[in-house]
Motif scaffolding. Structure first.
Motif, PDB file in Angstrom:
ATOM      1  N   PRO A  84       0.806  -1.220   0.000  1.00 19.63           N
ATOM      2  CA  PRO A  84       0.000   0.000   0.000  1.00 19.63           C
ATOM      3  C   PRO A  84       0.842   1.275   0.000  1.00 19.63           C
ATOM      4  O   PRO A  84       0.517   2.254  -0.684  1.00 19.63           O
ATOM      5  N   GLU A  85       1.970   1.264   0.744  1.00 19.28           N
ATOM      6  CA  GLU A  85       2.822   2.456   0.839  1.00 19.28           C
ATOM      7  C   GLU A  85       3.396   2.825  -0.532  1.00 19.28           C
ATOM      8  O   GLU A  85       3.626   4.002  -0.816  1.00 19.28           O
ATOM      9  N   THR A  86       3.636   1.800  -1.362  1.00 21.47           N
ATOM     10  CA  THR A  86       4.136   2.067  -2.718  1.00 21.47           C
ATOM     11  C   THR A  86       3.087   2.848  -3.507  1.00 21.47           C
ATOM     12  O   THR A  86       3.412   3.751  -4.287  1.00 21.47           O
ATOM     13  N   LEU A  91       0.946   4.923  -2.224  1.00 17.85           N
ATOM     14  CA  LEU A  91       0.922   6.304  -1.709  1.00 17.85           C
ATOM     15  C   LEU A  91       2.055   7.130  -2.324  1.00 17.85           C
ATOM     16  O   LEU A  91       1.857   8.275  -2.745  1.00 17.85           O
ATOM     17  N   LEU A  92       3.238   6.531  -2.398  1.00 16.76           N
ATOM     18  CA  LEU A  92       4.364   7.241  -3.008  1.00 16.76           C
ATOM     19  C   LEU A  92       4.092   7.543  -4.480  1.00 16.76           C
ATOM     20  O   LEU A  92       4.406   8.631  -4.972  1.00 16.76           O
ATOM     21  N   ALA A  93       3.467   6.564  -5.168  1.00 13.67           N
ATOM     22  CA  ALA A  93       3.156   6.772  -6.590  1.00 13.67           C
ATOM     23  C   ALA A  93       2.091   7.854  -6.755  1.00 13.67           C
ATOM     24  O   ALA A  93       2.146   8.654  -7.692  1.00 13.67           O
ATOM     25  N   LEU A  94       1.141   7.891  -5.836  1.00 11.03           N
ATOM     26  CA  LEU A  94       0.094   8.930  -5.895  1.00 11.03           C
ATOM     27  C   LEU A  94       0.703  10.321  -5.726  1.00 11.03           C
ATOM     28  O   LEU A  94       0.409  11.249  -6.488  1.00 11.03           O
ATOM     29  N   ARG A  95       1.565  10.466  -4.724  1.00 14.73           N
ATOM     30  CA  ARG A  95       2.190  11.775  -4.479  1.00 14.73           C
ATOM     31  C   ARG A  95       2.995  12.207  -5.704  1.00 14.73           C
ATOM     32  O   ARG A  95       2.984  13.373  -6.092  1.00 14.73           O
ATOM     33  N   GLN A  96       3.690  11.238  -6.303  1.00 20.56           N
ATOM     34  CA  GLN A  96       4.512  11.544  -7.470  1.00 20.56           C
ATOM     35  C   GLN A  96       3.640  11.916  -8.674  1.00 20.56           C
ATOM     36  O   GLN A  96       3.931  12.884  -9.374  1.00 20.56           O
ATOM     37  N   LEU A 133       2.430  20.225   3.875  1.00 26.89           N
ATOM     38  CA  LEU A 133       2.232  21.167   4.988  1.00 26.89           C
ATOM     39  C   LEU A 133       1.564  20.451   6.152  1.00 26.89           C
ATOM     40  O   LEU A 133       0.457  19.931   6.013  1.00 26.89           O
ATOM     41  N   ARG A 134       2.240  20.431   7.278  1.00 27.27           N
ATOM     42  CA  ARG A 134       1.695  19.757   8.455  1.00 27.27           C
ATOM     43  C   ARG A 134       1.647  20.719   9.638  1.00 27.27           C
ATOM     44  O   ARG A 134       2.621  20.853  10.376  1.00 27.27           O
ATOM     45  N   PRO A 135       0.521  21.402   9.823  1.00 25.95           N
ATOM     46  CA  PRO A 135       0.410  22.328  10.948  1.00 25.95           C
ATOM     47  C   PRO A 135       0.224  21.573  12.262  1.00 25.95           C
ATOM     48  O   PRO A 135      -0.492  20.580  12.314  1.00 25.95           O
ATOM     49  N   LEU A 185      15.307  10.189  -0.081  1.00 25.26           N
ATOM     50  CA  LEU A 185      15.499   8.739   0.035  1.00 25.26           C
ATOM     51  C   LEU A 185      14.288   7.920  -0.405  1.00 25.26           C
ATOM     52  O   LEU A 185      14.417   6.756  -0.784  1.00 25.26           O
ATOM     53  N   TYR A 186      13.106   8.513  -0.321  1.00 26.65           N
ATOM     54  CA  TYR A 186      11.894   7.791  -0.715  1.00 26.65           C
ATOM     55  C   TYR A 186      11.881   7.437  -2.200  1.00 26.65           C
ATOM     56  O   TYR A 186      11.212   6.500  -2.605  1.00 26.65           O
ATOM     57  N   TYR A 187      12.566   8.257  -3.009  1.00 27.65           N
ATOM     58  CA  TYR A 187      12.459   8.093  -4.463  1.00 27.65           C
ATOM     59  C   TYR A 187      13.800   7.859  -5.159  1.00 27.65           C
ATOM     60  O   TYR A 187      13.830   7.522  -6.328  1.00 27.65           O
ATOM     61  N   GLY A 221      11.415  15.071   7.607  1.00 28.64           N
ATOM     62  CA  GLY A 221      10.080  15.637   7.831  1.00 28.64           C
ATOM     63  C   GLY A 221       9.088  14.586   8.286  1.00 28.64           C
ATOM     64  O   GLY A 221       8.199  14.849   9.103  1.00 28.64           O
ATOM     65  N   ASP A 222       9.238  13.376   7.761  1.00 33.96           N
ATOM     66  CA  ASP A 222       8.368  12.274   8.191  1.00 33.96           C
ATOM     67  C   ASP A 222       8.566  12.013   9.681  1.00 33.96           C
ATOM     68  O   ASP A 222       7.617  11.927  10.455  1.00 33.96           O
ATOM     69  N   ILE A 223       9.822  11.937  10.072  1.00 32.32           N
ATOM     70  CA  ILE A 223      10.136  11.609  11.465  1.00 32.32           C
ATOM     71  C   ILE A 223       9.758  12.761  12.394  1.00 32.32           C
ATOM     72  O   ILE A 223       9.093  12.565  13.420  1.00 32.32           O
ATOM     73  N   PRO A 237      -4.869  13.057   6.670  1.00 31.70           N
ATOM     74  CA  PRO A 237      -4.368  13.138   8.040  1.00 31.70           C
ATOM     75  C   PRO A 237      -2.970  12.519   8.088  1.00 31.70           C
ATOM     76  O   PRO A 237      -2.635  11.697   7.241  1.00 31.70           O
ATOM     77  N   ILE A 238      -2.157  12.892   9.075  1.00 31.35           N
ATOM     78  CA  ILE A 238      -0.791  12.355   9.078  1.00 31.35           C
ATOM     79  C   ILE A 238      -0.723  10.968   9.714  1.00 31.35           C
ATOM     80  O   ILE A 238       0.277  10.283   9.622  1.00 31.35           O
ATOM     81  N   HIS A 239      -1.797  10.541  10.348  1.00 31.55           N
ATOM     82  CA  HIS A 239      -1.760   9.223  10.999  1.00 31.55           C
ATOM     83  C   HIS A 239      -1.852   8.084   9.989  1.00 31.55           C
ATOM     84  O   HIS A 239      -2.186   8.290   8.823  1.00 31.55           O
TER      85      HIS A 239
HETATM   86  C1  IPM Z   1       3.274   9.640   6.215  1.00 29.19           C
HETATM   87  C2  IPM Z   1       3.450   8.145   6.224  1.00 29.19           C
HETATM   88  C3  IPM Z   1       3.998   7.699   4.887  1.00 29.19           C
HETATM   89  C4  IPM Z   1       5.334   8.380   4.673  1.00 29.19           C
HETATM   90  C5  IPM Z   1       4.141   6.175   4.722  1.00 29.19           C
HETATM   91  C6  IPM Z   1       2.823   5.470   4.963  1.00 29.19           C
HETATM   92  C7  IPM Z   1       4.694   5.808   3.373  1.00 29.19           C
HETATM   93  O1  IPM Z   1       4.252   7.741   7.273  1.00 29.19           O
HETATM   94  O2  IPM Z   1       2.487  10.145   5.394  1.00 29.19           O
HETATM   95  O3  IPM Z   1       3.902  10.318   7.022  1.00 29.19           O
HETATM   96  O4  IPM Z   1       6.361   7.911   5.175  1.00 29.19           O
HETATM   97  O5  IPM Z   1       5.360   9.406   3.995  1.00 29.19           O
END
Ligand code: IPM
Ligand code: MN
Length: 364
Positions: free
Chosen positions: A90-92, A94-99, A107-109, A142-144, A244-246, A275-277
């Motif tokens: 599934p995460e793949t 999400l990455l493809a969607l963003r790309q 933006l994460r307030p 690193l994601y891409y 930024g993820d971390i 949502p970021i969760h």
């Molecule tokens: C996020 C998530 C995603 C990311 C995962 C699900 C690929 O943790 O949106 O923060 O790392 O970007």
């Protein structure tokens, strides 16, 4: 003729469908109140799509997202696919969607609501005046990076950024800081990484175009500490994809629950709002998730994709009102406090939106 906005809705996995149902309800109420014509249509995504179509981001969903004015996403992730080949994870998707959407600025307030201070492990005085915005680069790093792969006992990921990728996300951060308290903290690891040296150089150049914004650079390790020890000193935190993820999950501790936090991912074209969760499989299907992150993402959708600050504020005020009235989902309920379900929380926010609409029209 009023324009109608098309929203592709991807509920995804785990608690995704539950928080999205709440967000849809609130979005419909806000649109009706603000006189916005919206059409929401759902498409398969994530593990749900792997099961139905064999892939996390099927063509029908891709086409719908590229056609729509905005994409509203719940969450993706499913433990049963943890060992699946990368193309079926599934995460793949999400990455493809963003790309595919080209949404390079996430933006994460993050703000700490005093009424929910008990939900954070930090002392309440640390949380006073916390109001920051993480601007996370979202389509690089690193994601891409290529090459990537697994070669027996060796595995490779590549951290690479082009000047142009840094510049465009930096501009988003400086513009946002100009509308806020005027400080950008750019986070990197320039004492070790060449990429960070370039990052610093480019961000400093961009800063010259924003004389009213003060720029500071901070190394990611000490930024992680400052986020907890002095969070109110931060305004806009600009950083690359993985940092930024971390750091945004860390920042969620300030709000009290990761379920509260929304995000908007923007680029040249249509935006993605989520949502970021994550999918929270442990509580999925139990009406226990906090829909606030998804609801506030819907508010960001109105602000950035529809251009309706009024609609966004209506939702934000309704969320604040319902929290002030003492309504809590399980994650933010104080010991002994009664918690309501995801659905009831969403319904209460939707009626608060509709009620403030009724108040507005009476006042007119
Ligand atoms: C996020 C998530 C995603 C990311 C995962 C699900 C690929 O943790 O949106 O923060 O790392 O970007
Ligand atoms: Mn994350």
């Amino acid at each position: 003729m009023t324009r109608r906005y098309e929203v592709a809705v991807l509920p995804g996995d785990g608690v995704g469908p539950e928080v999205i149902a709440a967000a849809e309800r609130v979005l419909e109420a806000a649109a009706a109140t603000s006189g916005i014509a919206l059409r929401l249509e759902q498409f398969p995504f994530g593990a749900a799509a792997v099961r139905a179509a064999g892939e996390p981001f099927p063509e029908v969903t891709r086409a719908a997202c590229l056609r729509a004015d905005a994409v509203l996403l719940g969450a993706v992730g499913d433990p049963s696919l943890d060992a699946a080949p990368r193309a079926r994870r599934p995460e793949t998707g999400l990455l493809a969607l963003r790309q595919a959407l080209g949404v390079f600025a996430n933006l994460r307030p993050v703000s700490a609501i005093p009424a929910l201070a008990h939900a954070s492990p930090l002392r309440a005085e640390r949380l006073r005046d916390v109001d920051l915005l993480v601007v996370r680069e979202l389509t690089g790093g690193l994601y891409y990076g290529e090459p990537r792969g697994r070669y027996g006992n060796r595995a490779v990921n590549t951290l690479t950024y082009e000047r142009e990728e840094i510049e465009r996300v930096a501009r988003v951060a400086f513009a946002a800081a100009g509308r806020r308290r005027g400080v950008v903290t750019s986070v990197d690891k320039a004492n070790v990484l060449e990429v960070s040296v370039l990052w610093r150089e480019v961000v400093s150049e961009v800063a010259r175009d924003y004389p009213d914004v003060r720029l500071e650079h901070q190394l990611v390790d000490s930024a992680a500490m400052r986020l907890i020890s002095d969070p109110a000193s931060l305004d806009v935190l600009l950083t690359e994809n993985l940092f930024g993820d971390i750091l945004s999950d860390e920042a969620a501790v300030l709000a009290g629950s990761i379920g509260l936090l929304p995000s908007a991912s923007l680029g040249a074209g249509r935006g993605l709002f989520e949502p970021i969760h994550g999918s929270a499989p442990g509580i999925a299907g139990r009406d226990a998730a906090n829909p606030v992150g998804a609801i506030l993402s819907a508010a960001m959708l109105l602000r950035y994709a529809v251009g309706s600050d009024e609609g966004a504020r209506l939702i934000e005020a309704a969320v604040a009102q319902v929290i002030a009235a003492g309504l809590r989902t399980r994650d933010t309920a104080a010991p002994g406090e009664r918690a309501v379900g995801t659905g009831e929380f969403g319904a209460r926010v939707a009626s608060a939106v509709a009620a403030s609409g009724a108040a507005i029209s009476t006042a007119r």
